[in-house]
Design a protein around this motif. Structure first.
Motif, short mmCIF file in Angstrom:
data_model
loop_
_atom_site.label_atom_id
_atom_site.label_comp_id
_atom_site.label_asym_id
_atom_site.label_seq_id
_atom_site.Cartn_x
_atom_site.Cartn_y
_atom_site.Cartn_z
N PHE A 219 0.83 -1.20 0.00
CA PHE A 219 0.00 0.00 0.00
C PHE A 219 0.87 1.26 0.00
CE2 PHE A 219 -3.45 -2.83 1.29
CZ PHE A 219 -4.54 -2.26 0.66
N GLU A 220 1.92 1.24 0.81
CA GLU A 220 2.81 2.40 0.87
C GLU A 220 3.44 2.68 -0.49
OE1 GLU A 220 5.44 1.14 3.92
OE2 GLU A 220 3.96 1.39 5.52
N GLU B 189 -8.62 -3.01 13.09
CA GLU B 189 -8.19 -2.34 14.31
C GLU B 189 -6.67 -2.13 14.29
OE1 GLU B 189 -9.35 -2.54 19.03
OE2 GLU B 189 -9.24 -4.41 17.90
N ARG B 190 -5.94 -3.07 13.69
CA ARG B 190 -4.48 -2.97 13.58
C ARG B 190 -4.04 -2.01 12.49
NH1 ARG B 190 -2.35 -8.54 12.04
NH2 ARG B 190 -0.37 -7.43 12.11
N PHE B 191 -4.75 -2.00 11.37
CA PHE B 191 -4.21 -1.36 10.18
C PHE B 191 -4.94 -0.10 9.72
CE2 PHE B 191 -2.75 -5.84 9.38
CZ PHE B 191 -1.39 -5.57 9.49
N ALA B 192 -6.01 0.30 10.39
CA ALA B 192 -6.80 1.44 9.90
C ALA B 192 -5.96 2.70 9.73
CB ALA B 192 -7.97 1.70 10.84
N GLN B 193 -5.17 3.04 10.73
CA GLN B 193 -4.37 4.27 10.64
C GLN B 193 -3.34 4.18 9.52
OE1 GLN B 193 -4.74 7.26 12.70
NE2 GLN B 193 -3.69 7.87 10.81
N GLN B 194 -2.68 3.03 9.38
CA GLN B 194 -1.69 2.87 8.32
C GLN B 194 -2.34 2.98 6.94
OE1 GLN B 194 1.37 -0.33 8.95
NE2 GLN B 194 0.19 -0.70 10.82
N LEU B 195 -3.52 2.41 6.79
CA LEU B 195 -4.22 2.52 5.51
C LEU B 195 -4.50 3.98 5.18
CD1 LEU B 195 -6.69 -0.48 5.89
CD2 LEU B 195 -4.90 -0.28 4.15
N TYR B 196 -4.99 4.72 6.16
CA TYR B 196 -5.28 6.14 5.93
C TYR B 196 -4.00 6.89 5.56
CZ TYR B 196 -7.38 10.73 6.44
OH TYR B 196 -7.83 11.99 6.19
N GLY C 25 -13.02 -3.12 14.58
CA GLY C 25 -12.31 -2.69 13.38
C GLY C 25 -13.04 -1.61 12.62
N VAL C 26 -14.36 -1.77 12.49
CA VAL C 26 -15.18 -0.74 11.83
C VAL C 26 -15.07 0.58 12.58
CG1 VAL C 26 -17.54 -0.05 11.27
CG2 VAL C 26 -16.77 -2.38 10.76
N ASP C 27 -15.19 0.53 13.90
CA ASP C 27 -15.08 1.75 14.71
C ASP C 27 -13.71 2.39 14.55
OD1 ASP C 27 -17.66 1.49 15.63
OD2 ASP C 27 -17.10 0.52 17.53
N ALA C 28 -12.66 1.57 14.49
CA ALA C 28 -11.31 2.11 14.32
C ALA C 28 -11.15 2.80 12.97
CB ALA C 28 -10.28 0.98 14.46
N ALA C 29 -11.73 2.20 11.93
CA ALA C 29 -11.65 2.80 10.61
C ALA C 29 -12.37 4.15 10.57
CB ALA C 29 -12.25 1.85 9.57
N LEU C 30 -13.55 4.20 11.15
CA LEU C 30 -14.30 5.46 11.19
C LEU C 30 -13.54 6.51 12.00
CD1 LEU C 30 -17.88 4.02 11.78
CD2 LEU C 30 -17.05 5.07 9.66
N ALA C 31 -12.90 6.08 13.08
CA ALA C 31 -12.21 7.02 13.97
C ALA C 31 -11.03 7.71 13.28
CB ALA C 31 -11.74 6.29 15.22
N VAL C 32 -10.36 7.02 12.36
CA VAL C 32 -9.21 7.65 11.69
C VAL C 32 -9.62 8.44 10.46
CG1 VAL C 32 -7.67 5.84 12.54
CG2 VAL C 32 -8.63 5.65 10.23
N ARG D 22 -8.89 6.23 1.44
CA ARG D 22 -9.89 7.09 2.05
C ARG D 22 -11.24 6.41 2.20
NH1 ARG D 22 -6.06 8.98 3.44
NH2 ARG D 22 -5.24 11.09 3.23
N ARG D 23 -11.42 5.30 1.52
CA ARG D 23 -12.73 4.64 1.50
C ARG D 23 -12.50 3.15 1.44
NH1 ARG D 23 -16.55 3.30 -2.56
NH2 ARG D 23 -15.02 3.80 -4.18
N ILE D 24 -13.25 2.40 2.25
CA ILE D 24 -13.12 0.94 2.25
C ILE D 24 -14.49 0.30 2.27
CG2 ILE D 24 -10.88 1.01 3.42
CD1 ILE D 24 -12.31 0.13 5.98
N ASN D 25 -14.55 -0.94 1.81
CA ASN D 25 -15.75 -1.75 1.93
C ASN D 25 -15.49 -2.85 2.96
OD1 ASN D 25 -16.83 -0.23 -0.12
ND2 ASN D 25 -16.79 -1.86 -1.65
N VAL D 26 -16.43 -3.03 3.87
CA VAL D 26 -16.33 -4.09 4.86
C VAL D 26 -17.47 -5.08 4.63
CG1 VAL D 26 -16.42 -4.68 7.31
CG2 VAL D 26 -15.24 -2.59 6.57
#
Length: 334
Positions: free
Chosen positions: A81-82, A106-113, A147-154, A118-122
Motif C-alpha cells: 500500500f505504501e 483495528e491494527r491497520f486502519a491508521q496505516q491505511l489512511y 475494526g469498523v469503529d477504528a476505521a471510522l475514527a481515523v 480514504r474509503r473501504i468496503n467491509v
C-alpha cells in the motif's frame, strides 16, 4: 498512451487485484470449511504485484481495489500500500481502496489512511454474534465491530457490503440499516453468487432476491431511485428518513454488465475479464519472463482486454445453477 478499450467500447479504468487466496474466516457462501490454498510459490510477490498494478495504471486504470481472500492477512501488505500510494501522489491514480472482512482493521486502519486510502468496503452479513459465528465459521463479530469503529475514527469512509441470504439475515434488514445510518455508513446488499464448491451448502436455498429486499425497504421507508452510476454493478436508492445510500448488486435478478469498466487479477497473475466467466489469461508468465521490460506484460494485458465478454451467465430463474463457476470467490477476488 492508448487506453484500454474492450470489444464493446467500454473503457477499462478499474482494476481489482486479489493479493492472497487466504482468509481468517470461512464464510459458508465463499469457501469450504477445509480449504486447500495455493502454494505460496505460485503467488505473485509483493514486488510483482506492484509492477503488475503499476503497469495497469500506466495503461489508464484510475481506480485500484485490493481484495483477497482477506488482503490484510498477507504478510507485509502495508509495504505494498505504501508503495502504490506514489500513484495517488502523482495523480495517475484517483483511488486506492480495499475490500476487507474487518478482522484486521483495528491494527491497520491508521496505516491505511496514511497511505492515501480514504474509503473501504467491509463485508458484514449480520450483527447477531451467534449467526456471525455460524456464517463465518471462524469469525468473531466483536473483533470486526472494533475494526469498523477504528476505521471510522481515523477518517476512513466505510461502506458495508452484506450478502442477502434467505432465512438468515432477512429479519435484520432494519437493524443493519439503522446501525449503518447511526455511523454515517452506506449499505450495499449483494445477491449470493454461484462460485466454487462450498460443500453441503445449498445455493438455491441461500438465494434471497434483491427485488424482495427493495420491497421490504419500501414497506418501511420512502425510497428514492438515484441516477448514480459508477461503472460498477450497484444500483442505488436513497432512504429519505436517514439520508443514507442503499446499493443493490444483482448479478442474478438484473444483469449489470452493459457498463462494466473492470477486470480482475488473481494473486497468481491470472486476469479474468468477467467475474462470471471462466475466460482468463496468464499475466504471470510475461511478467516474470521480462523483469526489466514491461512491453510483453502490456501486450498481454491488451490482448486479454480484447477477449472481454459482453456479460456473464449467472441464472437462478430455472431453479438450477446455470452459470456456476467452479473457482472460489477468494481466488478471483470479490
Amino acid at each position: 498512451m492508448v487506453p484500454l478499450i474492450d470489444p464493446f467500447q467500454r473503457a477499462i479504468t478499474y482494476l481489482r487485484v486479489s493479493v492472497t487466496d487466504r482468509c481468517d474466516f470461512r464464510c459458508v457462501y465463499c469457501m469450504s470449511e477445509n480449504m486447500t490454498f495455493l502454494p505460496k510459490k505460485e503467488l505473485l510477490t509483493l514486488e510483482e504485484l506492484d509492477r503488475m498494478c503499476s503497469t495497469f495504471v500506466h495503461l489508464g486504470v484510475r481506480k485500484l481495489r485490493i481484495t483477497g481472500g482477506e488482503p490484510l492477512v498477507r504478510k507485509g501488505i502495508m509495504t505494498f500500500f505504501e508503495s502504490m500510494s506514489r500513484h495517488l501522489d502523482s495523480g495517475d491514480l484517483d483511488e486506492l481502496t480495499l475490500t476487507t472482512n474487518g478482522s484486521q482493521l483495528e491494527r491497520f486502519a491508521q496505516q491505511l489512511y496514511d497511505t492515501g486510502v480514504r474509503r473501504i468496503n467491509v463485508s458484514l452479513d449480520t450483527l447477531d454474534e451467534k449467526k456471525f459465528a455460524d456464517i463465518t465459521r471462524w469469525g468473531r463479530l466483536e473483533q470486526v465491530l472494533r475494526g469498523v469503529d477504528a476505521a471510522l475514527a481515523v477518517g476512513l469512509r466505510v461502506k458495508i457490503n452484506a450478502v442477502a441470504l434467505k432465512d438468515f439475515n432477512e429479519e435484520e434488514l432494519t437493524t443493519m440499516t439503522k446501525w449503518c445510518a447511526d455511523r454515517g455508513m452506506d449499505l450495499t446488499w449483494i445477491e449470493v453468487m454461484p462460485m466454487g464448491d462450498i460443500g453441503n451448502e445449498d445455493r438455491l436455498g441461500q438465494y434471497w432476491s434483491l427485488k424482495d429486499v427493495r420491497k421490504a425497504y419500501e414497506n418501511s421507508y420512502a425510497v428514492t431511485d438515484l441516477a448514480e452510476r459508477t461503472g460498477g454493478p450497484a444500483r442505488y436508492v436513497r432512504l429519505e428518513e436517514t439520508g443514507q445510500k442503499i446499493g443493490f448488486i444483482t448479478p442474478l435478478s438484473h444483469n449489470f454488465c452493459e457498463s462494466c469498466n473492470r477486470v480482475r487479477v488473481t494473486c497468481t497473475g491470472e486476469i479474468y475479464m468477467c467475474l462470471g466467466q471462466e475466460d482468463m489469461a496468464d499475466l504471470r508468465e510475461p511478467l516474470r519472463a521480462s523483469p526489466k521490460d514491461d512491453t510483453p506484460l502490456e501486450d498481454a494485458i491488451r490482448a486479454a482486454i480484447l477477449l472481454k465478454p459482453k456479460g456473464h451467465d449467472f441464472d437462478y430463474s430455472r431453479q438450477k445453477l446455470d452459470g456456476q463457476m467452479p473457482r472460489h470467490m477468494s481466488h478471483t477476488g470479490g
